[in-house]
Scaffold this active site. Structure first.
Site, short mmCIF file in Angstrom:
data_model
loop_
_atom_site.label_atom_id
_atom_site.label_comp_id
_atom_site.label_asym_id
_atom_site.label_seq_id
_atom_site.Cartn_x
_atom_site.Cartn_y
_atom_site.Cartn_z
N GLY A 131 -13.89 10.21 -8.23
CA GLY A 131 -12.64 9.63 -8.79
C GLY A 131 -11.91 10.40 -9.66
O GLY A 131 -11.21 11.27 -8.87
N THR A 158 -5.11 1.66 -1.85
CA THR A 158 -3.89 0.81 -2.07
C THR A 158 -3.18 0.83 -0.34
O THR A 158 -3.13 1.98 0.16
CB THR A 158 -2.78 1.30 -2.86
OG1 THR A 158 -3.26 1.34 -4.14
CG2 THR A 158 -1.63 0.51 -2.79
N GLY A 340 0.29 -18.96 -27.80
CA GLY A 340 -0.62 -19.49 -26.94
C GLY A 340 0.03 -19.70 -25.56
O GLY A 340 -0.64 -19.51 -24.63
N GLU A 363 -3.83 6.91 -9.91
CA GLU A 363 -3.10 8.09 -9.75
C GLU A 363 -3.38 9.32 -11.05
O GLU A 363 -2.64 9.78 -11.42
CB GLU A 363 -1.92 7.82 -9.46
CG GLU A 363 -1.41 6.96 -8.27
CD GLU A 363 -0.29 7.16 -7.53
OE1 GLU A 363 0.35 8.10 -7.97
OE2 GLU A 363 -0.07 6.45 -6.65
N THR A 365 -6.56 8.95 -14.28
CA THR A 365 -6.42 8.03 -15.53
C THR A 365 -5.72 8.78 -16.67
O THR A 365 -5.31 9.89 -16.59
CB THR A 365 -7.89 8.07 -16.15
OG1 THR A 365 -8.43 9.33 -16.32
CG2 THR A 365 -8.80 7.39 -15.08
N GLU A 367 -6.94 9.95 -19.38
CA GLU A 367 -7.77 10.94 -19.79
C GLU A 367 -7.33 12.18 -18.88
O GLU A 367 -7.30 13.42 -19.16
CB GLU A 367 -9.37 10.64 -19.69
CG GLU A 367 -9.69 9.54 -20.83
CD GLU A 367 -9.20 8.16 -20.55
OE1 GLU A 367 -8.69 7.76 -19.38
OE2 GLU A 367 -9.17 7.34 -21.40
N1 CAA Z 1 -0.74 20.04 -9.69
C1 CAA Z 1 -0.75 20.90 -8.71
N2 CAA Z 1 -2.13 21.53 -8.62
C2 CAA Z 1 -2.91 21.12 -9.23
C3 CAA Z 1 -2.86 20.08 -10.27
C4 CAA Z 1 -1.54 19.57 -10.35
N3 CAA Z 1 -1.28 18.51 -11.57
N4 CAA Z 1 -4.02 19.97 -11.03
C5 CAA Z 1 -4.92 20.73 -10.43
N5 CAA Z 1 -4.36 21.72 -9.66
C6 CAA Z 1 -4.89 22.78 -8.67
C7 CAA Z 1 -5.09 24.21 -9.38
O1 CAA Z 1 -4.19 24.78 -9.55
C8 CAA Z 1 -6.21 24.60 -8.53
O2 CAA Z 1 -5.42 25.23 -7.45
P1 CAA Z 1 -5.89 26.61 -6.76
O3 CAA Z 1 -7.49 26.47 -6.40
O4 CAA Z 1 -5.08 26.72 -5.81
O5 CAA Z 1 -5.47 27.40 -8.03
C9 CAA Z 1 -7.02 23.36 -7.95
O6 CAA Z 1 -6.16 22.28 -8.00
C10 CAA Z 1 -8.16 23.13 -8.66
O7 CAA Z 1 -7.92 22.79 -10.04
P2 CAA Z 1 -8.93 22.87 -11.21
O8 CAA Z 1 -9.72 24.16 -10.90
O9 CAA Z 1 -8.27 22.79 -12.46
O10 CAA Z 1 -9.81 21.51 -10.62
P3 CAA Z 1 -10.65 20.55 -11.65
O11 CAA Z 1 -11.65 20.16 -10.74
O12 CAA Z 1 -11.04 21.37 -12.92
O13 CAA Z 1 -9.86 19.46 -11.94
C11 CAA Z 1 -8.24 17.74 -11.76
C12 CAA Z 1 -8.69 18.87 -11.28
C13 CAA Z 1 -6.85 18.02 -12.34
C14 CAA Z 1 -9.04 16.97 -12.74
C15 CAA Z 1 -8.22 16.87 -10.53
O14 CAA Z 1 -9.17 16.52 -9.92
C16 CAA Z 1 -7.42 15.50 -10.71
O15 CAA Z 1 -6.21 15.43 -10.92
N6 CAA Z 1 -8.22 14.18 -10.89
C17 CAA Z 1 -7.63 13.05 -10.56
C18 CAA Z 1 -7.46 12.51 -9.34
C19 CAA Z 1 -6.55 11.47 -9.24
O16 CAA Z 1 -5.58 11.40 -9.76
N7 CAA Z 1 -6.85 10.57 -8.31
C20 CAA Z 1 -6.02 9.38 -8.14
C21 CAA Z 1 -6.55 8.83 -6.79
S1 CAA Z 1 -5.24 8.45 -5.63
C22 CAA Z 1 -4.83 6.97 -6.08
O17 CAA Z 1 -5.01 6.26 -7.06
C23 CAA Z 1 -3.64 6.25 -5.13
C24 CAA Z 1 -3.59 4.82 -5.06
O18 CAA Z 1 -3.75 4.26 -3.93
C25 CAA Z 1 -2.61 4.06 -5.95
#
Ligand code: CAA
Length: 381
Positions: A131, A158, A340, A363, A365, A367
Site C-alpha cells: 500500500g 478505482t 441532529g 493516492e 495517505t 503520512e
Molecule cells: N515523485 C517522483 N518520484 C518519486 C516520488 C515523487 N513524489 N517519490 C519517490 N520518487 C522516486 C524517487 O526519486 C526514486 O527514484 P530513483 O530511484 O529513480 O531515484 C524512487 O521513486 C524510489 O524512491 P524512494 O527511495 O524514496 O522510495 P521509498 O520506498 O523510500 O518511498 C514512497 C517511496 C514515496 C513512500 C512511495 O512508495 C509512495 O509514494 N507510496 C505511496 C503510494 C501511493 O500513493 N499509493 C496510492 C495508490 S494509487 C490510488 O490510490 C489510486 C486510486 O485508485 C484512487
C-alpha cells in the site's frame, strides 16, 4: 502574482457547474444509497471532454490546462465526490501518464479512446501487501517470448470492474528492487484477468472499487508503458498529478460543506433568532472559509507549477495533505452546525464526511504526503 482566471478557465468552470447541478446532483443521493455506478453520467462527461481534459486534441483530449481541470474537479466533486474520483483517475492517473510516457502505438490505440471517454481506465499499483510501501510489488510479470505473463493481485482499484484498460504495475526483475518494476496496459477481457467483488465502502459509494487478479495473463510487450524497469518512476510521477486531482476533489467536498453550513445557519432559528448571528456559529463558518481558501491556494499553486513545467511534487503533496484534512474538518463542522439533522441522510452533510475521509487515504495517505514533503526539504539542503 495573478489570482484571476482566464475567460476560458471560467467558461470551463461554469460548464462543469451546470453539468454537475443539472445532470449529477439529481441522482447523487440515490446512487450513494444503492452504491450504483454513474454509467450514463460518465458517458456524457466523456462526450463533453471531462475525461481527457489535459490531453492534447491530437490524442482525442480537450487540450486544457491543469488549472481548468482543478476548477472542473471542484464543481463535479462538490455535487458528487464519487463522480469526482472516477474523473480524477481517468484524467490524472491514466491519460496523463499515457500521453507523457506512452509509445505512439499506445497513444493511438489506448489513449485516444480514453481521452474521448469512449473507454475508461484504472491505475493498479496497490496490492494486499503493497500500500504505502509501493515498491513491494508482488505481482510478477515473466517474459514469455513477445509477451509477458502476469500473476498476482491488486487491491482497492478505482474503476476496477468498469474500466476497459488497466495500468498495472508488476515486477519484471526481482533483483532490481523498484528499478525492476514495469507498467503494463492490460485490456479487460484478456484471458487470465479477473476482478473481485465491488467493495462496500463508507463513502464515495457510487464509485467502483475492487481487487484485480492475474493468472498467467499474457500481455504483449508493446503494452509496456515507457520502458521496462520504469514502472515505479511512472507510478510516482503520475501520482504527483493525481494528488492535485484528489486535492481538488477534497476542495469540492469542503466547499459543499461550507455552503450547506451557511444555508442552514441562515434558516435555522434558536434562542429567538437565526443561528447565523451567534458567534459560536460565525467562528466555525469563518474558520471553514479560511481553511478552504488556504487549501485552494495550495492546490492552484501546484497546478500552476505543473502547467509551467516546473517541479511540483512537494506542492502537490502539500495541496493533497491540507485539502483532504480540511475537507474532513469542514464536513465535521457542517454536521455540528446542523446538529441532529446533520447526522441523518435528509441533509447531505453526513455524506460529505463519509466522502471526505478517503481523500486522506488514497493516492498516498497523509503520512506519505508528509514523507514526500519532508524529503523534498531535506534534499534541497
Ligand atoms: N515523485 C517522483 N518520484 C518519486 C516520488 C515523487 N513524489 N517519490 C519517490 N520518487 C522516486 C524517487 O526519486 C526514486 O527514484 P530513483 O530511484 O529513480 O531515484 C524512487 O521513486 C524510489 O524512491 P524512494 O527511495 O524514496 O522510495 P521509498 O520506498 O523510500 O518511498 C514512497 C517511496 C514515496 C513512500 C512511495 O512508495 C509512495 O509514494 N507510496 C505511496 C503510494 C501511493 O500513493 N499509493 C496510492 C495508490 S494509487 C490510488 O490510490 C489510486 C486510486 O485508485 C484512487
Amino acid at each position: 502574482m495573478n489570482f484571476d482566471f482566464t475567460e476560458e478557465q471560467l467558461m470551463i468552470q461554469e460548464s462543469a457547474r451546470d453539468f454537475a447541478q443539472n445532470e449529477i446532483a439529481p441522482t447523487a443521493v440515490d446512487r450513494d444509497i444503492k452504491a450504483e455506478f454513474p454509467t450514463d453520467i460518465i458517458k456524457k462527461m466523456g462526450e463533453l471532454g471531462f475525461l481527457g481534459m489535459m490531453v492534447s486534441p491530437d490524442h482525442g483530449g480537450a487540450g486544457m490546462d491543469t488549472i481548468s481541470y482543478v476548477l472542473a474537479m471542484i464543481e463535479i466533486s462538490k455535487v458528487d465526490a464519487s463522480v469526482g474520483v472516477i474523473m480524477s483517475v481517468n484524467n490524472s492517473l491514466v491519460c496523463w501518464g499515457l500521453e507523457e510516457y506512452g509509445s505512439d502505438f499506445i497513444k493511438q490505440k489506448y489513449l485516444v479512446p480514453l481521452a474521448k471517454g469512449e473507454k475508461l481506465g484504472s491505475f493498479a499499483l496497490s496490492e494486499p501487501e503493497a500500500g504505502s510501501d509501493a515498491t513491494q510489488q508482488h505481482t510478477i510479470a515473466d517474459r514469455d517470448g513477445e509477451f509477458f505473463s502476469l500473476n498476482g493481485m491488486k487491491n482497492w482499484i478505482t474503476n476496477g470492474t468498469t474500466a476497459d484498460y488497466h495500468l498495472v504495475m508488476a515486477t519484471t526483475d526481482k533483483t532490481k528492487g523498484h528499478k525492476g518494476i514495469s507498467t503494463f496496459l492490460v485490456e479487460k477481457g484478456t484471458p487470465g484477468f479477473g476482478h473481485g467483488k465491488k467493495e462496500d465502502k463508507l463513502g464515495i459509494r457510487s464509485s467502483d472499487t475492487c481487487s484485480l487478479t492475474f493468472e498467467n495473463c499474457r500481455v504483449p510487450k508493446e503494452n509496456i508503458v515507457w520502458e521496462e524497469g520504469k514502472g515505479f518512476n511512472f507510478a510516482m510521477n503520475t501520482l504527483n498529478g493525481g494528488r492535485i486531482g484528489i486535492a481538488s476533489q477534497a476542495l469540492g467536498i469542503a466547499e459543499a460543506s461550507l455552503e450547506a453550513a451557511l444555508k442552514y445557519s441562515k434558516e435555522r432559528k434558536a434562542f429567538g433568532k437565526e443561528i447565523a448571528v451567534l458567534q459560536a456559529i460565525q467562528f466555525k463558518l469563518a474558520d471553514m472559509a479560511m481553511k478552504l481558501d488556504a487549501a485552494k491556494l495550495l492546490t492552484f499553486k501546484a497546478a500552476a507549477l505543473k502547467d509551467a513545467h516546473k517541479k511540483y511534487f512537494a506542492e502537490a503533496a502539500m495541496a493533497k495533505l491540507y485539502a483532504s484534512k480540511i475537507a474532513v474538518e469542514c464536513a465535521l463542522e457542517a454536521i455540528q452546525i446542523h446538529g441532529g439533522y446533520g447526522y441523518v441522510r435528509e441533509y447531505l452533510v453526513e455524506r460529505y464526511l463519509r466522502d471526505a475521509k478517503i481523500t486522506e487515504i488514497y493516492e498516498g495517505t497523509s503520512e506519505i504526503q508528509r514523507i514526500v514533503i519532508a524529503r523534498s526539504l531535506l534534499d534541497a539542503k
